[in-house]
Design an enzyme around this catalytic site. Structure first.
Site, PDB file in Angstrom:
ATOM      1  CG  ASN A  38       0.566   7.284  -6.827  1.00  0.00           C
ATOM      2  OD1 ASN A  38      -0.072   7.246  -7.583  1.00  0.00           O
ATOM      3  ND2 ASN A  38       0.890   8.824  -6.280  1.00  0.00           N
ATOM      4  CB  ALA A  39      -3.953   4.102  -7.308  1.00  0.00           C
TER       5      ALA A  39
END
Length: 171
Positions: A38-39
């Site tokens: 997840n960024a």
């Protein structure tokens, strides 16, 4: 029923970023955006101009230094897996109460369209009434691309779309 986490916010918070509900891995780790692909945390570090800390407590501290509050629209829900499209029987968090308790928040950002749709369904009417009653001008909404690995967009494109937060993070 799945349960969300407490909000991350303090008196320095100027933008509230809302997600939907933590995914399976985040719930297991008891951490917002706990999936390694997840960024979210990398985007926050880039916006804050800081290196990305490994430890979760340091990540939350970086978030607060940057002026970002974090919560989810859903307090609880039922969901198979981690996909937002599987959320059902959701109940919202007390977002208006959080905004009332944190008057420095100037904008609301949505981490993906499902967060906005849930907000619109469960919170927006109450928020508008609260703003009118208090003579508050309301909050600009920032519609951001999801940081989820399921939203397969290169990091640099996501970062470019998240940059408008910087306008609200300045004092």
């Amino acid at each position: 029923m799945l349960q969300s986490f407490d909000p991350v916010a303090d008196s320095r918070s100027r933008v509230l970023v809302l997600g939907t509900m933590p995914g399976v891995m985040s719930l297991q780790k008891q951490q917002y955006y706990g999936h390694p692909r997840n960024a979210f945390w990398s985007l926050v570090a880039a916006l804050a101009g800081e290196p990305l800390p490994e430890e979760y407590g340091l990540r939350k501290a970086m978030l607060l230094r940057a002026g970002i509050a974090l919560w989810d629209v859903c307090r609880c829900c039922e969901r198979e897996g981690s996909l937002d499209s599987n959320i059902c029987r959701e109940e919202p968090n007390e977002i208006v109460g959080l905004l009332a308790d944190h008057p420095a928040i100037r904008a609301i950002a949505f981490n993906g369209q499902p967060a906005y749709r849930l907000f619109k369904r469960h919170v927006e009417k109450e928020l508008k009434a609260w703003c009118i009653k208090r003579g508050h001008p309301g909050y600009p909404y920032l519609h951001l691309p999801s940081t989820s690995p399921a939203h397969a967009v290169p990091f640099e494109r996501k970062l470019e779309r998240w940059r408008p937060l910087e306008e609200y993070l300045r004092y």
